[in-house]
Design an enzyme around this catalytic site. Structure first.
Site, PDB file in Angstrom:
ATOM      1  CE  LYS A  69      -4.164  -1.593   2.336  1.00 55.57           C
ATOM      2  NZ  LYS A  69      -5.061  -1.394   3.485  1.00 55.57           N
ATOM      3  CB  SER A 109      -8.524   5.742   6.260  1.00 55.28           C
ATOM      4  OG  SER A 109      -8.517   5.322   7.591  1.00 55.28           O
TER       5      SER A 109
HETATM    6  O1  PNS Z   1      -6.291  -1.411   8.243  1.00 49.41           O
HETATM    7  P1  PNS Z   1      -6.079  -2.581   7.327  1.00 49.41           P
HETATM    8  O2  PNS Z   1      -5.338  -2.144   6.073  1.00 49.41           O
HETATM    9  O3  PNS Z   1      -7.359  -3.306   7.017  1.00 49.41           O
HETATM   10  O4  PNS Z   1      -5.120  -3.607   8.116  1.00 49.41           O
HETATM   11  C1  PNS Z   1      -4.717  -4.829   7.517  1.00 49.41           C
HETATM   12  C2  PNS Z   1      -3.568  -5.484   8.330  1.00 49.41           C
HETATM   13  C3  PNS Z   1      -2.436  -4.524   8.482  1.00 49.41           C
HETATM   14  C4  PNS Z   1      -4.070  -5.868   9.720  1.00 49.41           C
HETATM   15  C5  PNS Z   1      -3.115  -6.768   7.579  1.00 49.41           C
HETATM   16  O5  PNS Z   1      -2.783  -6.442   6.261  1.00 49.41           O
HETATM   17  C6  PNS Z   1      -1.920  -7.450   8.263  1.00 49.41           C
HETATM   18  O6  PNS Z   1      -2.078  -8.125   9.236  1.00 49.41           O
HETATM   19  N1  PNS Z   1      -0.708  -7.220   7.705  1.00 49.41           N
HETATM   20  C7  PNS Z   1       0.502  -7.774   8.242  1.00 49.41           C
HETATM   21  C8  PNS Z   1       1.054  -8.884   7.340  1.00 49.41           C
HETATM   22  C9  PNS Z   1       0.391 -10.207   7.643  1.00 49.41           C
HETATM   23  O7  PNS Z   1       0.516 -10.750   8.719  1.00 49.41           O
HETATM   24  N2  PNS Z   1      -0.346 -10.732   6.648  1.00 49.41           N
HETATM   25  C10 PNS Z   1      -1.060 -11.981   6.770  1.00 49.41           C
HETATM   26  C11 PNS Z   1      -2.478 -11.734   7.241  1.00 49.41           C
HETATM   27  S1  PNS Z   1      -3.550 -12.877   6.494  1.00 49.41           S
END
Ligand code: PNS
Length: 164
Positions: free
Chosen positions: A45, A132
């Site tokens: 992102k 957001s």
């Molecule tokens: O606010 P968001 O963008 O919905 O948050 C998404 C988030 C950051 C919680 C998710 O993308 C995440 O956990 N990212 C870290 C990488 C990870 O562990 N990915 C596997 C999750 S299935």
């Protein structure tokens, strides 16, 4: 000795934090001793605010909430949660449309670490349409987002999106 400090991670992009996020943080702080609001450094992102700006905005919002800390992380959420000694991950649900993605993420995380519990909290219905991305679009088109984000966040958005 049992660990009485129940820690939860509330991860997200928070680009920027909104009243919807703050509602979830306040609810989570009633359930856990420590809530770590953690900004994900997601390379896929392209955020409007860098992680330090996002952390700083969150810090200003939660300074009066006991047990709430602010941090950032990169890499896998499960690894970060383990490193912090967290019992749970908090995610907010606004509408049914959020559910599929959130359910998938929770199941993948549980597959990697079966001890990590995902707790879904429902946002107050007055924030159920808020995110957001919509806030950023409104600001860039000259809208007033004072009812969606705290004043200092609104000022930062205006600086970033209206200076051109
Ligand atoms: O606010 P968001 O963008 O919905 O948050 C998404 C988030 C950051 C919680 C998710 O993308 C995440 O956990 N990212 C870290 C990488 C990870 O562990 N990915 C596997 C999750 S299935």
């Amino acid at each position: 000795m049992p660990n009485h400090n129940k820690i939860a991670i509330y991860p997200g992009s928070f680009d920027p934090i909104t009243f919807g996020h703050l509602d979830i943080i306040r609810r989570a702080s009633l359930l856990f001793d420590t809530v770590i609001v953690s900004v994900a450094r997601n390379r896929q992102k392209k955020p409007l605010f860098d992680e330090h700006e996002r952390e700083e905005m969150i810090r200003r919002c939660v300074s009066d909430l006991p047990g709430v800390e602010v941090d950032s992380f990169h890499g896998l959420l499960v690894d970060y949660a383990r490193q912090k000694g967290a019992a749970a991950v908090i995610r907010g649900l606004r509408a049914v449309s959020d559910f599929e993605y959130e359910f998938q993420m929770a199941l993948v995380n549980r597959k990697i670490d079966e001890n990590l519990i995902t707790v879904f909290l429902m946002t107050h219905d007055k924030y159920s349409y808020l995110n957001s991305t919509i806030v950023k679009e409104l600001v860039s088109l000259g809208g007033d987002v004072g009812c969606f984000v705290p004043t200092h966040v609104k000022e930062r958005l205006n600086e970033k999106l209206r200076k051109k």
